[in-house]
Design a protein around this motif. Structure first.
Motif, PDB file in Angstrom:
ATOM      1  N   SER A 238     -19.081 -25.865 -27.714  1.00 17.40           N
ATOM      2  CA  SER A 238     -18.131 -25.921 -26.660  1.00 17.40           C
ATOM      3  C   SER A 238     -17.739 -24.506 -25.979  1.00 17.40           C
ATOM      4  O   SER A 238     -16.853 -24.398 -25.045  1.00 17.40           O
TER       5      SER A 238
ATOM      6  N   VAL B 269     -20.514 -35.265 -32.093  1.00 16.93           N
ATOM      7  CA  VAL B 269     -19.148 -34.662 -31.848  1.00 16.93           C
ATOM      8  C   VAL B 269     -19.066 -33.132 -32.655  1.00 16.93           C
ATOM      9  O   VAL B 269     -18.951 -32.106 -32.015  1.00 16.93           O
TER      10      VAL B 269
ATOM     11  N   ALA C 256      -8.697 -34.473 -36.237  1.00 16.57           N
ATOM     12  CA  ALA C 256      -8.693 -35.660 -36.258  1.00 16.57           C
ATOM     13  C   ALA C 256      -9.706 -36.267 -37.413  1.00 16.57           C
ATOM     14  O   ALA C 256      -9.083 -37.196 -38.083  1.00 16.57           O
TER      15      ALA C 256
ATOM     16  N   LEU D 136     -18.866 -29.675 -30.080  1.00 10.27           N
ATOM     17  CA  LEU D 136     -17.642 -28.688 -30.686  1.00 10.27           C
ATOM     18  C   LEU D 136     -18.258 -27.266 -31.056  1.00 10.27           C
ATOM     19  O   LEU D 136     -17.671 -26.388 -30.651  1.00 10.27           O
TER      20      LEU D 136
ATOM     21  N   ASP E 294     -11.190 -32.875 -22.590  1.00 11.86           N
ATOM     22  CA  ASP E 294     -12.231 -33.336 -21.579  1.00 11.86           C
ATOM     23  C   ASP E 294     -11.541 -34.517 -20.694  1.00 11.86           C
ATOM     24  O   ASP E 294     -11.484 -34.015 -19.485  1.00 11.86           O
TER      25      ASP E 294
ATOM     26  N   SER F 218      -9.284 -32.053 -32.073  1.00  8.74           N
ATOM     27  CA  SER F 218     -10.433 -32.792 -32.020  1.00  8.74           C
ATOM     28  C   SER F 218     -11.218 -32.528 -33.676  1.00  8.74           C
ATOM     29  O   SER F 218     -11.948 -33.347 -34.106  1.00  8.74           O
TER      30      SER F 218
ATOM     31  N   GLY G 127      -7.015 -29.088 -27.424  1.00  4.72           N
ATOM     32  CA  GLY G 127      -7.782 -30.187 -27.416  1.00  4.72           C
ATOM     33  C   GLY G 127      -8.924 -30.066 -28.711  1.00  4.72           C
ATOM     34  O   GLY G 127      -9.348 -30.808 -29.504  1.00  4.72           O
TER      35      GLY G 127
ATOM     36  N   ALA H 103      -5.892 -34.840 -28.106  1.00  3.63           N
ATOM     37  CA  ALA H 103      -7.313 -34.393 -28.226  1.00  3.63           C
ATOM     38  C   ALA H 103      -8.006 -34.373 -26.988  1.00  3.63           C
ATOM     39  O   ALA H 103      -9.016 -33.773 -26.747  1.00  3.63           O
ATOM     40  N   THR H 104      -7.482 -35.354 -25.997  1.00  2.00           N
ATOM     41  CA  THR H 104      -8.168 -35.539 -24.712  1.00  2.00           C
ATOM     42  C   THR H 104      -8.058 -34.327 -23.875  1.00  2.00           C
ATOM     43  O   THR H 104      -8.448 -34.181 -22.674  1.00  2.00           O
TER      44      THR H 104
ATOM     45  N   TRP I 218      -7.885 -39.874 -29.654  1.00  2.00           N
ATOM     46  CA  TRP I 218      -9.361 -40.055 -29.714  1.00  2.00           C
ATOM     47  C   TRP I 218      -9.404 -41.541 -30.208  1.00  2.00           C
ATOM     48  O   TRP I 218      -9.759 -41.933 -31.278  1.00  2.00           O
TER      49      TRP I 218
END
Length: 299
Positions: A155, A148, A291, A152, A262, A288, A284, A258-259, A206
Motif C-alpha cells: 500500500s 489482503v 480487524a 497491505l 479505499d 484494516s 484505514g 477501515a474503508t 470491513w
C-alpha cells in the motif's frame, strides 16, 4: 481455537511478506480481491438458507445487526465528539468539490446485499451438494486474507509513516477502542457473550471480512449480522461525510472505519481536500490491520 487462529493469521502473514513492484500485478490482485468479496457473500447467503427455523433466524439477524450498529456507531460518535472538543483539527480553508454521486456509491453497497440475497435464494433449492458451502467459505477466506496481506504490504505505507501521522493514528485508536465498548454493550443488551460482541465490533466497517470470519466462528446468523452491521455503517457515513466534514472532520473520518483507505477515500478527498488523505490512509490502514487480528483473538 489454534486452527482458527492459523486460518486467519497464517495467510495474512504470508501475504504481508510478499513485496511486489509490478503495478499490473497489483491491479490484478485488487480486482481479484473485489471478486472474492462477491464469492464470499454468495457463499454466506447459501449457508444462511440452509439454517433450520429460518424465519426466527432472519429476525435474529435483523435484531442483532440493528442493536450492534446503534451501539457501536453511537459509542464511536461520542468518543470522536470528545476528541473534537479536546483536540480540534485545525485546517486552512479549502474549496469543497462536488462529491462522487452518493446514489452511485449507495448502489455499489447495495449490490453486495444483492449478491448475498442471490446466494440465499440459490441455497433455498436445498441441493445436497450445497452443504459444502461451509468448506468453500473457509477456502475463500484463506484466499481473501492472503490477498489482503499482499495489498497491505504494497500500500506504500511503512511503520514510520504510520507513526508520524499523529491525527490518523489517534482517530484509529479512538475508533477501535470505542467500537469495542459499543460491541460489549450490545452483547449485554442481547444476552450474548461479551466476547462475541467484541468480535463483531472488531469489523470496523470491513463487511466482507467480518461476515465470513464470524460465520466461520459463530455460524451464519452472527456472520450475517456482522455483515449488515458493517454495511449499515458504510451507508450511513456516505450520507454524513459531505454534510459534516467541515465542522466535524475527525468524526467523519473516524466513522468511515477501515474503508477510509479505499471505498470512502474519494468522497473524503473531494469534500475535505487533499490534506485529509494522509490521515485517512493511515486511519484505514491501522483499522484494516487490527480487524483480522482482533477478530482472531476474540473468536
Amino acid at each position: 481455537m489454534y486452527s482458527g487462529l492459523l486460518i486467519i493469521l497464517l495467510p495474512l502473514t504470508l501475504g504481508y511478506l510478499i513485496h511486489l513492484n509490478n503495478k499490473a500485478l497489483l491491479n490484478a490482485i485488487h480486482r481479484l480481491l473485489n471478486a472474492m468479496v462477491y464469492v464470499i457473500l454468495f457463499l454466506m447467503g447459501t449457508s444462511l438458507a440452509l439454517l433450520d427455523d429460518l424465519g426466527r433466524n432472519l429476525f435474529s439477524i435483523f435484531q442483532y445487526a440493528m442493536t450492534f450498529f446503534l451501539c457501536i456507531f453511537t459509542a464511536n460518535m461520542l468518543a470522536l465528539f470528545l476528541l473534537e472538543k479536546c483536540d480540534p483539527w485545525v485546517i486552512s480553508p479549502h474549496k469543497q468539490e462536488k462529491p462522487p454521486s452518493r446514489l452511485h456509491m449507495i448502489f455499489e453497497s447495495l449490490k453486495l446485499c444483492g449478491v448475498l440475497i442471490l446466494g440465499f435464494l440459490f441455497g433455498l433449492a436445498g441441493w445436497s451438494w450445497l452443504h459444502f458451502s461451509n468448506h468453500a467459505s473457509e477456502i475463500a477466506l484463506i484466499v481473501l486474507l492472503l490477498l489482503v496481506g499482499i495489498q497491505l504490504r504494497n500500500s506504500g505505507m511503512n511503520l514510520k509513516q504510520i507513526l508520524l501521522n499523529r491525527r490518523g493514528m489517534i482517530i484509529a485508536i479512538i475508533v477501535a477502542t470505542s467500537a469495542l465498548a459499543g460491541g460489549a454493550i450490545a452483547a449485554l443488551i442481547l444476552g450474548l457473550p461479551v466476547k462475541t460482541g467484541l468480535a463483531l465490533a472488531s469489523g470496523y466497517g470491513w463487511y466482507s471480512l467480518s461476515g465470513i470470519l464470524l460465520s466461520d466462528a459463530y455460524g451464519p446468523v452472527i456472520g450475517s449480522a456482522a455483515f449488515f452491521n458493517d454495511l449499515a455503517r458504510e451507508l450511513a457515513v456516505i450520507m454524513l461525510i459531505p454534510v459534516f466534514i467541515d465542522r466535524y472532520r475527525s468524526s467523519v473520518l473516524g466513522l468511515s472505519g477501515a474503508t477510509s483507505m479505499d471505498f470512502t477515500l474519494p468522497i473524503l478527498q473531494r469534500c475535505g481536500g487533499v490534506s485529509i488523505v494522509p490521515a485517512a490512509i493511515v486511519h484505514g490502514f491501522v483499522l484494516s490491520l487490527l480487524a483480522p487480528l482482533l477478530m482472531a483473538f476474540f473468536t
